[in-house]
Write a protein that holds these residues in place. Structure first.
Motif, PDB file in Angstrom:
ATOM      1  N   PHE A   1       7.463  -0.673  -1.560  1.00  0.00           N
ATOM      2  CA  PHE A   1       7.801   0.733  -1.334  1.00  0.00           C
ATOM      3  C   PHE A   1       9.289   0.925  -1.582  1.00  0.00           C
ATOM      4  CE2 PHE A   1       8.332  -1.310   2.803  1.00  0.00           C
ATOM      5  CZ  PHE A   1       9.532  -0.800   3.263  1.00  0.00           C
ATOM      6  N   ASP A   2       9.708   2.190  -1.667  1.00  0.00           N
ATOM      7  CA  ASP A   2      11.111   2.567  -1.842  1.00  0.00           C
ATOM      8  C   ASP A   2      11.516   3.547  -0.754  1.00  0.00           C
ATOM      9  OD1 ASP A   2      11.659   1.185  -4.323  1.00  0.00           O
ATOM     10  OD2 ASP A   2      10.404   2.673  -5.315  1.00  0.00           O
ATOM     11  N   VAL A   3      12.815   3.574  -0.462  1.00  0.00           N
ATOM     12  CA  VAL A   3      13.390   4.592   0.410  1.00  0.00           C
ATOM     13  C   VAL A   3      14.674   5.082  -0.243  1.00  0.00           C
ATOM     14  CG1 VAL A   3      14.029   5.218   2.762  1.00  0.00           C
ATOM     15  CG2 VAL A   3      12.559   3.246   2.383  1.00  0.00           C
ATOM     16  N   ARG A   4      14.837   6.396  -0.310  1.00  0.00           N
ATOM     17  CA  ARG A   4      16.004   6.981  -0.950  1.00  0.00           C
ATOM     18  C   ARG A   4      16.999   7.508   0.079  1.00  0.00           C
ATOM     19  NH1 ARG A   4      11.946   6.978  -4.337  1.00  0.00           N
ATOM     20  NH2 ARG A   4      10.659   8.332  -3.046  1.00  0.00           N
ATOM     21  N   ALA A   5      18.213   7.769  -0.359  1.00  0.00           N
ATOM     22  CA  ALA A   5      19.274   8.248   0.526  1.00  0.00           C
ATOM     23  C   ALA A   5      18.861   9.558   1.195  1.00  0.00           C
ATOM     24  CB  ALA A   5      20.560   8.454  -0.266  1.00  0.00           C
ATOM     25  N   GLY A   6      19.072   9.641   2.507  1.00  0.00           N
ATOM     26  CA  GLY A   6      18.752  10.842   3.262  1.00  0.00           C
ATOM     27  C   GLY A   6      17.280  11.046   3.524  1.00  0.00           C
ATOM     28  N   GLU A   7      16.447  10.083   3.148  1.00  0.00           N
ATOM     29  CA  GLU A   7      14.993  10.218   3.289  1.00  0.00           C
ATOM     30  C   GLU A   7      14.492   9.419   4.486  1.00  0.00           C
ATOM     31  OE1 GLU A   7      11.163   9.786   0.349  1.00  0.00           O
ATOM     32  OE2 GLU A   7      12.590   8.122   0.364  1.00  0.00           O
ATOM     33  N   THR A   8      13.513   9.975   5.185  1.00  0.00           N
ATOM     34  CA  THR A   8      12.828   9.241   6.248  1.00  0.00           C
ATOM     35  C   THR A   8      11.406   8.944   5.798  1.00  0.00           C
ATOM     36  OG1 THR A   8      14.136  10.253   8.016  1.00  0.00           O
ATOM     37  CG2 THR A   8      12.012   9.323   8.628  1.00  0.00           C
ATOM     38  N   VAL A   9      11.069   7.676   5.777  1.00  0.00           N
ATOM     39  CA  VAL A   9       9.739   7.215   5.403  1.00  0.00           C
ATOM     40  C   VAL A   9       9.088   6.624   6.646  1.00  0.00           C
ATOM     41  CG1 VAL A   9       8.427   5.560   4.017  1.00  0.00           C
ATOM     42  CG2 VAL A   9      10.352   6.788   3.003  1.00  0.00           C
ATOM     43  N   ALA A  10       7.886   7.057   6.965  1.00  0.00           N
ATOM     44  CA  ALA A  10       7.173   6.559   8.143  1.00  0.00           C
ATOM     45  C   ALA A  10       6.221   5.438   7.741  1.00  0.00           C
ATOM     46  CB  ALA A  10       6.393   7.682   8.814  1.00  0.00           C
ATOM     47  N   LEU A  11       6.213   4.380   8.532  1.00  0.00           N
ATOM     48  CA  LEU A  11       5.280   3.268   8.359  1.00  0.00           C
ATOM     49  C   LEU A  11       4.332   3.292   9.546  1.00  0.00           C
ATOM     50  CD1 LEU A  11       4.454   0.733   6.749  1.00  0.00           C
ATOM     51  CD2 LEU A  11       6.166  -0.542   8.045  1.00  0.00           C
ATOM     52  N   VAL A  12       3.053   3.593   9.305  1.00  0.00           N
ATOM     53  CA  VAL A  12       2.111   3.822  10.396  1.00  0.00           C
ATOM     54  C   VAL A  12       0.930   2.864  10.304  1.00  0.00           C
ATOM     55  CG1 VAL A  12       2.766   6.257  10.457  1.00  0.00           C
ATOM     56  CG2 VAL A  12       0.726   5.571   9.206  1.00  0.00           C
ATOM     57  N   GLY A  13       0.242   2.715  11.426  1.00  0.00           N
ATOM     58  CA  GLY A  13      -0.935   1.866  11.497  1.00  0.00           C
ATOM     59  C   GLY A  13      -1.159   1.413  12.926  1.00  0.00           C
ATOM     60  N   GLU A  14      -2.345   0.865  13.180  1.00  0.00           N
ATOM     61  CA  GLU A  14      -2.662   0.376  14.517  1.00  0.00           C
ATOM     62  C   GLU A  14      -1.803  -0.828  14.890  1.00  0.00           C
ATOM     63  OE1 GLU A  14      -7.364   0.827  15.081  1.00  0.00           O
ATOM     64  OE2 GLU A  14      -6.808   0.042  13.118  1.00  0.00           O
ATOM     65  N   SER A  15      -1.779  -1.148  16.167  1.00  0.00           N
ATOM     66  CA  SER A  15      -1.096  -2.360  16.614  1.00  0.00           C
ATOM     67  C   SER A  15      -1.703  -3.571  15.909  1.00  0.00           C
ATOM     68  CB  SER A  15      -1.227  -2.522  18.131  1.00  0.00           C
ATOM     69  OG  SER A  15      -0.595  -1.456  18.805  1.00  0.00           O
ATOM     70  N   GLY A  16      -0.836  -4.457  15.449  1.00  0.00           N
ATOM     71  CA  GLY A  16      -1.309  -5.653  14.765  1.00  0.00           C
ATOM     72  C   GLY A  16      -1.469  -5.484  13.270  1.00  0.00           C
ATOM     73  N   SER A  17      -1.100  -4.305  12.737  1.00  0.00           N
ATOM     74  CA  SER A  17      -1.263  -4.083  11.299  1.00  0.00           C
ATOM     75  C   SER A  17      -0.158  -4.722  10.473  1.00  0.00           C
ATOM     76  CB  SER A  17      -1.339  -2.585  11.002  1.00  0.00           C
ATOM     77  OG  SER A  17      -0.153  -1.932  11.409  1.00  0.00           O
ATOM     78  N   GLY A  18       0.933  -5.146  11.126  1.00  0.00           N
ATOM     79  CA  GLY A  18       2.016  -5.812  10.408  1.00  0.00           C
ATOM     80  C   GLY A  18       3.274  -4.981  10.257  1.00  0.00           C
ATOM     81  N   LYS A  19       3.361  -3.832  10.937  1.00  0.00           N
ATOM     82  CA  LYS A  19       4.508  -2.939  10.779  1.00  0.00           C
ATOM     83  C   LYS A  19       5.811  -3.602  11.234  1.00  0.00           C
ATOM     84  CE  LYS A  19       2.987   0.302  13.503  1.00  0.00           C
ATOM     85  NZ  LYS A  19       1.865  -0.464  14.103  1.00  0.00           N
ATOM     86  N   SER A  20       5.837  -4.067  12.470  1.00  0.00           N
ATOM     87  CA  SER A  20       7.065  -4.670  13.000  1.00  0.00           C
ATOM     88  C   SER A  20       7.403  -5.964  12.281  1.00  0.00           C
ATOM     89  CB  SER A  20       6.927  -4.917  14.509  1.00  0.00           C
ATOM     90  OG  SER A  20       6.812  -3.706  15.220  1.00  0.00           O
ATOM     91  N   PHE A  21       6.392  -6.733  11.882  1.00  0.00           N
ATOM     92  CA  PHE A  21       6.635  -7.979  11.158  1.00  0.00           C
ATOM     93  C   PHE A  21       7.299  -7.675   9.819  1.00  0.00           C
ATOM     94  CE2 PHE A  21       5.799 -12.130   9.359  1.00  0.00           C
ATOM     95  CZ  PHE A  21       5.784 -12.967  10.466  1.00  0.00           C
ATOM     96  N   THR A  22       6.872  -6.587   9.180  1.00  0.00           N
ATOM     97  CA  THR A  22       7.508  -6.164   7.927  1.00  0.00           C
ATOM     98  C   THR A  22       8.970  -5.838   8.160  1.00  0.00           C
ATOM     99  OG1 THR A  22       5.426  -5.286   7.053  1.00  0.00           O
ATOM    100  CG2 THR A  22       7.451  -4.441   6.086  1.00  0.00           C
ATOM    101  N   ALA A  23       9.264  -5.114   9.249  1.00  0.00           N
ATOM    102  CA  ALA A  23      10.645  -4.756   9.565  1.00  0.00           C
ATOM    103  C   ALA A  23      11.499  -5.999   9.805  1.00  0.00           C
ATOM    104  CB  ALA A  23      10.676  -3.848  10.793  1.00  0.00           C
ATOM    105  N   LEU A  24      10.970  -6.958  10.535  1.00  0.00           N
ATOM    106  CA  LEU A  24      11.719  -8.185  10.799  1.00  0.00           C
ATOM    107  C   LEU A  24      11.956  -8.967   9.517  1.00  0.00           C
ATOM    108  CD1 LEU A  24       9.993  -9.348  14.119  1.00  0.00           C
ATOM    109  CD2 LEU A  24      12.238  -8.274  13.857  1.00  0.00           C
ATOM    110  N   ALA A  25      10.995  -8.930   8.607  1.00  0.00           N
ATOM    111  CA  ALA A  25      11.175  -9.595   7.314  1.00  0.00           C
ATOM    112  C   ALA A  25      12.298  -8.928   6.522  1.00  0.00           C
ATOM    113  CB  ALA A  25       9.871  -9.567   6.522  1.00  0.00           C
TER     114      ALA A  25
END
Length: 344
Positions: free
Chosen positions: A50-74
């Motif tokens: 995925f990409d994120v641009r300047a001034g943009e907010t991108v939401a990463l959603v999903g149930e618990s255990g889907s890998g959201k926080s693990f992606t952030a830590l990576a």
């Protein structure tokens, strides 16, 4: 496109970035795993792009255990012991963060890319004054003495905390939940990073304070050009803050697109299930909320084919055999073998 591949996904994400302007953060085919007790590696993040641009907010959603926080830590380079990135690139400012050595990565963390964590009470040191905690981060990146103190007060003021000098002398337990979260945001933006990852920062806050935090982060993004990745399971929050949405399931993205298009016409059955579970805003008589049947899969024992197929009301035989890739569906990207027009 071939089933299970990532080439189509990467090409589609890159084309979207070119159409909307250059990305501040460009993630391509990110894969990360953990070592199991049996001596094998379990994939937790499976080919995320995925990409994120300047001034943009991108939401990463999903149930618990889907890998959201693990992606952030990576992305932050903060994976726990036993976990590692196995593939992909994370480009920020022309550099691939994954190719940096430990010293350069530490210098980039906080200065280029920063993170707000879920619970400020456990993220802040209870034995240190909050001002000293902001100063500590600044000093770690070379800003010292009176300059660090001035920048700390400026950062606390930027997040709309009253009387920054007095508040800087306070300990975390002397602040409200909303004030502690604002301190965490001040710590994250003190070095003026280009990318901010917010990992469910409003989960423990009441609705009024939650709205204040959402407004604050949105204002910072618009005013400073900060690129924001907002991780949440609350689709109500997504509707208020995000320009684009990434839907994650079992370690990979199953849909992405502009917020309005995704809320209006979701192209993946999992996204549809999440949206249907939102309570109605109006009406005296409210029917029971629909649920996404079943439970998220065990990431260490994923089913063959599409990981969502055991719970999916739209599944066909191909879903059981082959894992779909993200393909263009109108303005969205979706990983589903069954086009929306053929849904039951």
């Amino acid at each position: 496109m071939t089933a299970g591949g990532v080439e189509g996904t990467t090409d589609a994400v890159g084309a979207a970035a070119d159409a909307d302007g250059e990305a501040v953060l460009a993630v391509r085919d990110l894969r990360a795993s953990v070592s199991s007790g049996a001596g094998r590696e379990v994939p937790i993040v499976r080919g995320v792009s995925f990409d994120v641009r300047a001034g943009e907010t991108v939401a990463l959603v999903g149930e618990s255990g889907s890998g959201k926080s693990f992606t952030a830590l990576a992305l932050m380079g903060l994976l726990p012991d036993g976990a590692r990135i196995t593939c992909g690139s994370v480009r920020l400012g022309g550099r691939d963060l994954l190719g940096l050595d430990a010293r350069a990565r530490r210098a980039s963390r906080g200065a280029d890319i920063a993170m707000i964590y879920q619970d400020p009470m456990t993220s802040l040191n209870p034995l240190m004054r909050v001002g000293d905690q902001v100063v500590e981060g600044l000093e770690a990146h070379g800003t010292r003495g009176s300059a660090a103190r001035r920048r700390t007060l400026d950062a606390l003021a930027e997040v709309s905390l009253p009387d920054p000098e007095r508040l800087a002398r306070s300990y975390p337990h002397q602040l409200s939940g909303g004030q502690r979260q604002r301190v965490m945001i001040a710590m994250a933006v003190a070095l003026r990073p280009r990318v901010l990852i917010a990992d469910e920062p409003t989960t423990a806050l009441d609705v009024t304070i939650q709205q204040q935090i959402l407004t604050l982060v949105d204002s910072l993004a618009r005013r400073t050009g900060l690129a924001v990745i907002w991780i949440t399971h609350d689709l109500g929050v997504v509707a208020r803050i995000a320009r684009r949405v990434l839907v994650m399931y079992a370690g990979r993205l199953v849909e992405s697109g502009p917020s309005r298009a995704l809320f209006r016409t979701p192209q993946h059955p999992y996204t549809t299930g999440l949206l249907r579970s939102l309570p109605p805003m109006r009406g005296d008589e409210r029917p029971p909320l629909p649920q996404v049947g079943g439970a998220p899969p065990d990431i260490a024992a994923l089913p063959a084919g599409c990981a969502f197929h055991p719970r999916c009301p739209q599944r066909i035989d191909q879903c059981v055999r082959e894992e779909p890739v993200l393909e263009q569906r109108g303005t969205n990207l979706a990983a589903c073998w069954v086009p929306r027009g053929r849904w039951v």
